[in-house]
Design an enzyme around this catalytic site. Structure first.
Site, mmCIF file in Angstrom:
data_model
loop_
_atom_site.group_PDB
_atom_site.id
_atom_site.type_symbol
_atom_site.label_atom_id
_atom_site.label_comp_id
_atom_site.label_asym_id
_atom_site.label_seq_id
_atom_site.Cartn_x
_atom_site.Cartn_y
_atom_site.Cartn_z
ATOM 1 N N PHE A 1 0.828 -1.216 0.000
ATOM 2 C CA PHE A 1 0.000 0.000 0.000
ATOM 3 C C PHE A 1 0.859 1.262 0.000
ATOM 4 O O PHE A 1 0.418 2.317 -0.440
ATOM 5 C CB PHE A 1 -0.870 0.059 1.272
ATOM 6 C CG PHE A 1 -1.950 -0.963 1.349
ATOM 7 C CD1 PHE A 1 -1.911 -1.982 2.298
ATOM 8 C CD2 PHE A 1 -3.043 -0.895 0.491
ATOM 9 C CE1 PHE A 1 -2.933 -2.925 2.395
ATOM 10 C CE2 PHE A 1 -4.074 -1.836 0.580
ATOM 11 C CZ PHE A 1 -4.014 -2.843 1.525
ATOM 12 N N SER B 1 -4.915 1.785 -9.013
ATOM 13 C CA SER B 1 -6.008 2.750 -8.934
ATOM 14 C C SER B 1 -6.720 2.882 -10.262
ATOM 15 O O SER B 1 -6.114 2.727 -11.328
ATOM 16 C CB SER B 1 -5.430 4.117 -8.532
ATOM 17 O OG SER B 1 -6.380 5.145 -8.739
ATOM 18 N N TYR C 1 0.702 10.926 -10.655
ATOM 19 C CA TYR C 1 0.260 9.885 -9.720
ATOM 20 C C TYR C 1 -0.254 8.664 -10.487
ATOM 21 O O TYR C 1 0.219 7.544 -10.275
ATOM 22 C CB TYR C 1 -0.838 10.421 -8.796
ATOM 23 C CG TYR C 1 -1.618 9.332 -8.107
ATOM 24 C CD1 TYR C 1 -2.937 9.073 -8.472
ATOM 25 C CD2 TYR C 1 -1.046 8.567 -7.116
ATOM 26 C CE1 TYR C 1 -3.649 8.062 -7.863
ATOM 27 C CE2 TYR C 1 -1.757 7.544 -6.492
ATOM 28 C CZ TYR C 1 -3.069 7.299 -6.883
ATOM 29 O OH TYR C 1 -3.784 6.285 -6.286
ATOM 30 N N LYS D 1 1.398 4.782 -10.990
ATOM 31 C CA LYS D 1 0.691 3.522 -10.722
ATOM 32 C C LYS D 1 0.770 2.606 -11.941
ATOM 33 O O LYS D 1 1.032 1.402 -11.835
ATOM 34 C CB LYS D 1 -0.780 3.800 -10.377
ATOM 35 C CG LYS D 1 -0.997 4.415 -9.008
ATOM 36 C CD LYS D 1 -0.608 3.458 -7.891
ATOM 37 C CE LYS D 1 -0.966 4.000 -6.526
ATOM 38 N NZ LYS D 1 -0.555 3.102 -5.436
HETATM 39 C C1 WQD Z 1 -14.557 12.500 -6.175
HETATM 40 C C2 WQD Z 1 -15.576 13.476 -6.739
HETATM 41 C C3 WQD Z 1 -14.626 15.561 -7.435
HETATM 42 C C4 WQD Z 1 -13.473 16.884 -3.406
HETATM 43 C C5 WQD Z 1 -8.927 10.341 -6.603
HETATM 44 C C6 WQD Z 1 -7.753 9.634 -7.211
HETATM 45 C C7 WQD Z 1 -7.921 8.149 -7.028
HETATM 46 C C8 WQD Z 1 -8.086 7.848 -5.562
HETATM 47 C C9 WQD Z 1 -9.322 8.574 -5.050
HETATM 48 C C10 WQD Z 1 -6.000 7.463 -4.440
HETATM 49 C C11 WQD Z 1 -15.084 14.214 -7.971
HETATM 50 C C12 WQD Z 1 -15.587 15.773 -6.277
HETATM 51 C C13 WQD Z 1 -13.949 16.135 -4.464
HETATM 52 C C14 WQD Z 1 -14.114 18.108 -3.059
HETATM 53 C C15 WQD Z 1 -15.677 17.765 -4.848
HETATM 54 N N1 WQD Z 1 -6.950 8.280 -4.825
HETATM 55 N N2 WQD Z 1 -15.031 16.575 -5.166
HETATM 56 N N3 WQD Z 1 -15.192 18.507 -3.801
HETATM 57 O O1 WQD Z 1 -10.740 12.384 -7.931
HETATM 58 O O2 WQD Z 1 -12.386 10.427 -8.163
HETATM 59 O O3 WQD Z 1 -10.099 10.004 -7.292
HETATM 60 O O4 WQD Z 1 -9.074 9.982 -5.247
HETATM 61 O O5 WQD Z 1 -5.937 6.274 -4.580
HETATM 62 O O6 WQD Z 1 -6.779 7.478 -7.512
HETATM 63 O O7 WQD Z 1 -7.738 9.904 -8.594
HETATM 64 O O8 WQD Z 1 -11.719 11.241 -5.884
HETATM 65 O O9 WQD Z 1 -12.742 12.084 -3.827
HETATM 66 O O10 WQD Z 1 -11.049 13.545 -5.034
HETATM 67 O O11 WQD Z 1 -13.324 13.207 -6.025
HETATM 68 O O12 WQD Z 1 -16.653 18.145 -5.498
HETATM 69 O O13 WQD Z 1 -13.712 18.832 -2.104
HETATM 70 O O14 WQD Z 1 -15.836 14.484 -5.762
HETATM 71 O O15 WQD Z 1 -14.749 16.598 -8.405
HETATM 72 O O16 WQD Z 1 -16.190 14.407 -8.844
HETATM 73 P P1 WQD Z 1 -11.278 11.083 -7.422
HETATM 74 P P2 WQD Z 1 -12.162 12.552 -5.112
#
Ligand code: WQD
Length: 339
Positions: free
Chosen positions: A80, A124, A148, A152
């Site tokens: 991890f 991921s 990132y 991966k």
């Molecule tokens: C989810 C949705 C944002 C924050 C990333 C990485 C992935 C994994 C998970 C590590 C999107 C929206 C988010 C906020 C928002 N990371 N959002 N306001 O981007 O799908 O994935 O994190 O392993 O590899 O790519 O996850 O939770 O950042 O976003 O509106 O303050 O929530 O735009 O639509 P994401 P997220």
């Protein structure tokens, strides 16, 4: 089996250690605590009612790894440990390639030299980039759009090439979608450093009053309510996927790739409303501009994991948000403040 869990003090790592122990396996943890807390391992010991041996150090430090392999009979490794913030990776790509790629190569070589031939790698859905369609299958084109995600994918390719050359090494690649939620004890959960990048911990901190309001990144996406859609998966389902992967594929040479998701897409606003309902707390938000690099919609097809590993996600959205709230409300400042 005896499993070395790198990054085992982290969010997914702690949940996976518990799942392994409850399935009758034993774990040894290696963590440098750069994005985790020693208290998390104490909570794992409380939940499992048994000591969890751990070493503080880097997963890419060959001497540390050699020492661990000399002190413990290890059957497999779950890897991890790594850096995981998309935005930070754009600012500091060399940090991500060092922490994620170089470290993984050192781990693989050191494992192999020690006769440890089974690796589960934390990959991921980011490796898919902006998918051509949804749901996403494992054979979809790969197109990460940030360092990132590229780090991966590089490790996935290193694993596949090494398995091909070795003939004795089993490399199991698990592509996570969006891990959320917490163990039902409320003793462990997601505790990101600083301002959360991810949606769920940000919502949780708004609900508990640690943050004022949520910024919803984009409300003009081609989705039902205009906000981003993702495949949120309960962290305990994810942990179970690791146990099933090890138990099914330990000693099966070759590389194996699985999506671990629910197959359901949930929008940002659906998540906000579910959280507010489960926590009975307001979750104020404001609609703002899209976040650069975000995709509109991303969710998995996990039939391959169901067919080969006998695994599927079991927790629903209510379980995800209520377990998150149980953790967050009991630990408003994460492991710094918990009971
Ligand atoms: C989810 C949705 C944002 C924050 C990333 C990485 C992935 C994994 C998970 C590590 C999107 C929206 C988010 C906020 C928002 N990371 N959002 N306001 O981007 O799908 O994935 O994190 O392993 O590899 O790519 O996850 O939770 O950042 O976003 O509106 O303050 O929530 O735009 O639509 P994401 P997220």
């Amino acid at each position: 089996m005896h499993i070395l869990v790198t990054g085992g003090a982290g969010y997914i790592g702690t949940h996976t250690c518990i799942a392994l122990i409850e399935a009758g396996h034993s774990v040894v943890v290696l963590d440098n605590f750069s994005n985790s807390h020693p208290e998390a391992l104490k909570r794992v010991e409380q939940i499992c009612q048994r000591p969890v041996p751990f070493y503080e150090g880097d997963a890419g430090d060959a001497d540390t790894l050699k020492y661990i392999f000399s002190q413990h009979h290890i059957d497999g490794v779950i890897h991890f440990a790594g850096s995981k913030a998309v935005g930070e990776s754009v600012e500091k790509p060399m940090l991500y390639y060092r922490n994620n790629v170089t470290a993984s190569q050192t781990l693989i070589e050191t494992m192999n030299d020690a006769g440890v031939h089974t690796l589960v790698f934390s990959s991921s859905a980011t490796v898919y980039g902006d998918p051509q369609s949804v749901p996403i299958f494992e054979d979809f084109p790969l197109g990460p759009t940030n360092p990132y995600g590229r780090s991966k994918l590089m490790v996935e390719q290193i694993i596949q090439d090494f398995c091909q050359a070795s003939g004795a090494f089993s490399g199991i690649i698990l592509r996570y979608f969006n891990p959320v939620g917490a163990h039902d004890s409320g003793k462990i959960g997601e505790d990101p450093n600083g301002i959360p990048n991810n949606l769920m911990p940000f919502i949780a901190q708004v609900a508990v009053g640690k943050r004022e309001t949520l910024s919803v990144f984009g409300s003009d996406y081609p989705t039902a309510d205009g906000t981003g859609v993702r495949d949120y998966i309960h962290v305990c389902d994810l942990a179970d996927g690791h146990v099933k992967a090890l138990e099914t594929l330990h000693g099966q040479p070759g590389s194996h790739i699985f999506n671990l998701g629910t197959g359901n897409g949930i929008s940002v606003l659906e998540m906000v409303n579910a959280y507010a309902s489960a926590s009975e707390q307001p979750v104020p938000y404001q609609l703002v501009a899209r976040r650069p690099g975000d995709v509109a919609c991303c969710y998995a097809n996990s039939d391959h994991a169901k067919k080969v590993l006998g695994w599927e996600a079991k927790h629903d959205l209510h379980s995800m948000v209520s377990s998150s709230w149980h953790w967050q409300s009991g630990n408003p400042d994460g492991y710094q403040s918990g009971k």
